[in-house]
Design a protein around this motif. Structure first.
Motif, PDB file in Angstrom:
ATOM      1  N   UNK A  13       0.834  -1.208   0.000  1.00  0.00           N
ATOM      2  CA  UNK A  13       0.000   0.000   0.000  1.00  0.00           C
ATOM      3  C   UNK A  13       0.867   1.256   0.000  1.00  0.00           C
ATOM      4  N   UNK A  14       1.939   1.243   0.793  1.00  0.00           N
ATOM      5  CA  UNK A  14       2.835   2.401   0.828  1.00  0.00           C
ATOM      6  C   UNK A  14       3.453   2.650  -0.543  1.00  0.00           C
ATOM      7  N   UNK A  15       3.853   1.556  -1.190  1.00  0.00           N
ATOM      8  CA  UNK A  15       4.425   1.681  -2.524  1.00  0.00           C
ATOM      9  C   UNK A  15       3.407   2.248  -3.500  1.00  0.00           C
ATOM     10  N   UNK A  16       2.186   1.743  -3.445  1.00  0.00           N
ATOM     11  CA  UNK A  16       1.161   2.203  -4.381  1.00  0.00           C
ATOM     12  C   UNK A  16       0.784   3.654  -4.136  1.00  0.00           C
ATOM     13  N   UNK A 146       9.759  -1.384  -3.683  1.00  0.00           N
ATOM     14  CA  UNK A 146       9.449  -1.795  -5.044  1.00  0.00           C
ATOM     15  C   UNK A 146       8.444  -2.939  -5.005  1.00  0.00           C
ATOM     16  N   UNK A 147       7.292  -2.708  -5.574  1.00  0.00           N
ATOM     17  CA  UNK A 147       6.268  -3.744  -5.648  1.00  0.00           C
ATOM     18  C   UNK A 147       6.587  -4.659  -6.823  1.00  0.00           C
ATOM     19  N   UNK A 148       6.815  -5.945  -6.531  1.00  0.00           N
ATOM     20  CA  UNK A 148       7.174  -6.885  -7.590  1.00  0.00           C
ATOM     21  C   UNK A 148       6.116  -7.968  -7.791  1.00  0.00           C
ATOM     22  N   UNK A 195       5.462  -7.479  -1.863  1.00  0.00           N
ATOM     23  CA  UNK A 195       4.376  -8.122  -2.574  1.00  0.00           C
ATOM     24  C   UNK A 195       3.328  -8.579  -1.588  1.00  0.00           C
ATOM     25  N   UNK A 196       2.153  -8.906  -2.090  1.00  0.00           N
ATOM     26  CA  UNK A 196       1.102  -9.413  -1.224  1.00  0.00           C
ATOM     27  C   UNK A 196       1.462 -10.801  -0.709  1.00  0.00           C
TER      28      UNK A 196
END
Length: 432
Positions: A13-16, A146-148, A195-196
Motif C-alpha cells: 500500500x505504501x508503494x502504491x 518496489x512492488x514486484x 508483494x502481497x
C-alpha cells in the motif's frame, strides 16, 4: 490542485501510494503539506482488520467536515473486498478499488468536472496482468519500496486479501531492474522488494524470487536488498543457499507466523506446523550463520477456539524462536471468511489481554536479543535526522540505531559499533 494522501496497511500500500502521488504530480497536482488544506483527499485503505475500515471512514469524515468543498476519495483494498459496504460510505465522493490503479487520475477528473459522486470498482479477473506503477522517488524515505508481486492464491480461514487483491501476478524482471537502475541513479542505496505474497513471485511466469534477487543485486549502486513478508513453507534449502551468497541481501527475514500452536494453525488453514516453522528458522540460521540472521513476524491472538493452553503454547514458541520484532494483533472477524462463522469466538476483552501478554513477552525477548549485540560492528543506513548531526537508522539485521554522524546525510550507509539498547534504539558510534 493540492492532494493529500492517508495510507493504511502494508508496504505494498505504501508503494502504491507513492506511485499514485507520482502519477498525480506528473499531471499537475502538488502534494499538500501536513498543515495545508487540499483540493483532493485520498485514503488508500487496508481491510485486513475491521479497525482499518473504521480508520478509513473516520479520516474521510474528518476531511469532508474540515474541507466541505474538497473531493474525497476512498480507494484500495476495503472497496475491492467489500464493494457494497464501501459504496455506502457517503463521505467519499469517489470510491475505487485496488485493481486498475491508473484509472484514479481520470476518475478524480470526472468528479471534478461533473460534481457528481462516482463509484468505479473494477473486479479482479482470472489471468489479469501485473499493473505497472513505476516509481522514481519516495518522498521522505531513504529506502525505496518496489512492488514486484500482487495477489495471493492461498485461502487462509481469516483472510480477505485474496478477495481484495486477486490471484498472483508477477512483475517482469526487466521492469524491476529498470526501476532499480532509476532509483540507484536517484541516490537510493537500499530497496525493499514487496508483494502481497512475495515468495509466490514467478508462479505465473516461471522466474523465481531468488533469481530476481540475484539479478537485482547486480544493479550498480544498490548496496542493500531487503525483503517483505515471506511464507515459511515456500523457502527450499537451495533457495536459502543461493540467498546466502547474495552479499547485498539484508538477512532479516519477516516470516509470517500467525500462531505458534499447530492446532490453531490448522484451524487458520495455514500450510505448516509450528515445528516446520522452527525448522525453516533453523535452516536459515545454518545457511547464514547463527548471529548473522534475524527474524521478525506477525502473530494473531484470540483466533476462534484458541484456548488458554493454546495461547500459552503460542507465546512460548514466540519466545523460543527469538524474534527481533513481533507485531501482535487480535483476530479480527471479517465477513465472507470461513473463520467469521467459526464457533467459540473469543471476547474482545480477552483478545486485548492476550495481545498485551504476548507483546510483553515478545518485547522482552527483543530487548535481551539486542542487548547482547553491544560491541558488535554493523553498517547503518542513516535515515531520519534528529539534529544536524544525529540520525536514526537500521542495520542490515534491522536493529534500530541512533548515531552521531557529523558531516554526513540521510541515505548514506556507515559502519558503526553498537552500544547500549534503551528499549527503543541502540546507541551507536561511528567506526570509520
Amino acid at each position: 490542485m493540492r492532494v493529500s494522501f492517508y495510507t493504511l496497511g502494508c508496504k505494498v500500500n505504501q508503494n502504491e501510494t507513492g506511485a499514485l502521488e507520482h502519477l498525480l504530480c506528473q499531471n499537475g497536482y502538488t502534494l499538500a503539506g501536513p498543515d495545508e488544506a487540499a483540493d483532493v483527499y485520498i485514503v488508500n485503505s487496508c481491510t485486513v482488520t475491521a479497525s482499518g475500515d473504521r480508520k478509513s471512514r473516520q479520516w474521510l469524515r474528518r476531511a469532508k467536515r474540515q474541507n466541505p468543498g474538497a473531493v474525497t476519495v476512498l480507494t484500495g483494498c476495503y472497496p475491492q473486498a467489500f464493494p457494497e459496504e464501501a459504496a455506502a460510505v457517503m463521505e467519499a465522493d469517489l470510491v475505487t478499488g485496488s485493481a486498475n490503479r491508473r484509472s484514479l487520475l481520470a476518475d478524480i477528473q470526472k468528479v471534478l468536472d461533473s460534481g457528481e459522486r462516482l463509484v468505479h470498482i473494477t473486479p479482479h479477473e482470472k489471468g489479469e496482468a501485473f499493473e505497472e506503477l513505476p516509481m522514481e522517488h519516495f518522498e521522505g524515505h531513504t529506502r525505496a519500496f518496489i512492488k514486484v508481486e500482487d495477489g495471493c492464491n492461498r485461502q487462509c480461514a481469516y483472510c480477505v486479501i485474496p478477495r481484495a487483491r486477486g490471484r498472483v501476478r508477477s512483475r517482469s524482471v526487466e521492469s524491476v531492474l529498470e526501476e532499480l537502475r532509476t532509483l540507484s541513479a536517484a541516490g537510493y542505496r537500499e530497496v525493499v522488494l514487496s508483494g502481497i505474497n512475495l515468495p509466490s513471485y514467478g508462479l505465473d511466469t516461471g522466474v523465481s524470487l531468488v533469481s530476481l534477487i540475484e539479478q537485482a543485486a547486480t544493479v550498480p549502486g544498490i548496496r542493500r536488498i531487503r525483503l517483505g513478508s515471506l511464507e515459511p513453507d515456500l523457502l527450499s534449502d537451495e533457495d536459502m543457499a543461493r540467498l546466502a551468497n547474495v552479499d547485498a541481501l539484508c538477512p532479516q527475514f519477516h516470516l509470517s507466523l500467525q500462531s505458534g500452536c499447530t492446532a490453531t494453525l490448522r484451524r487458520m488453514r495455514r500450510t505448516y506446523t509450528s515445528e516446520q516453522y522452527a525448522d525453516t528458522v533453523a535452516r536459515l540460521r545454518a545457511a547464514f550463520g547463527e548471529d548473522r540472521v534475524s527474524f521478525t513476524t506477525d502473530v494473531i491472538v484470540g483466533f476462534p477456539g484458541e484456548t488458554e493452553e493454546e495461547f500459552c503454547e503460542s507465546m512460548a514458541f514466540v519466545q523460543r524462536i527469538g524474534f527481533l520484532k513481533a507485531h501482535v494483533f487480535p483476530y479480527s472477524r471479517r465477513a465472507g471468511t470461513p473463520a467469521a462463522d467459526f464457533p467459540d469466538q473469543i471476547p474482545e476483552e480477552e483478545k486485548a489481554r492476550r495481545v498485551h501478554r504476548m507483546q510483553t513477552a515478545a518485547d522482552a525477548t527483543r530487548d535481551a536479543l539486542i542487548a547482547r549485540m553491544a560491541g558488535n560492528r554493523a553498517e547503518v543506513l542513516l535515515e531520519t535526522p534528529l539534529s544536524s548531526s544525529l540520525f536514526t537508522g537500521y542495520t542490515k539485521l534491522y536493529v534500530p540505531v541512533v548515531v552521531s554522524a557529523p558531516g554526513h546525510k540521510s541515505g548514506e550507509i556507515l559502519p558503526v559499533t553498537l552500544g547500549e539498547f534503551d528499549g527503543q534504539r541502540c546507541r551507536a558510534e561511528l567506526a570509520l
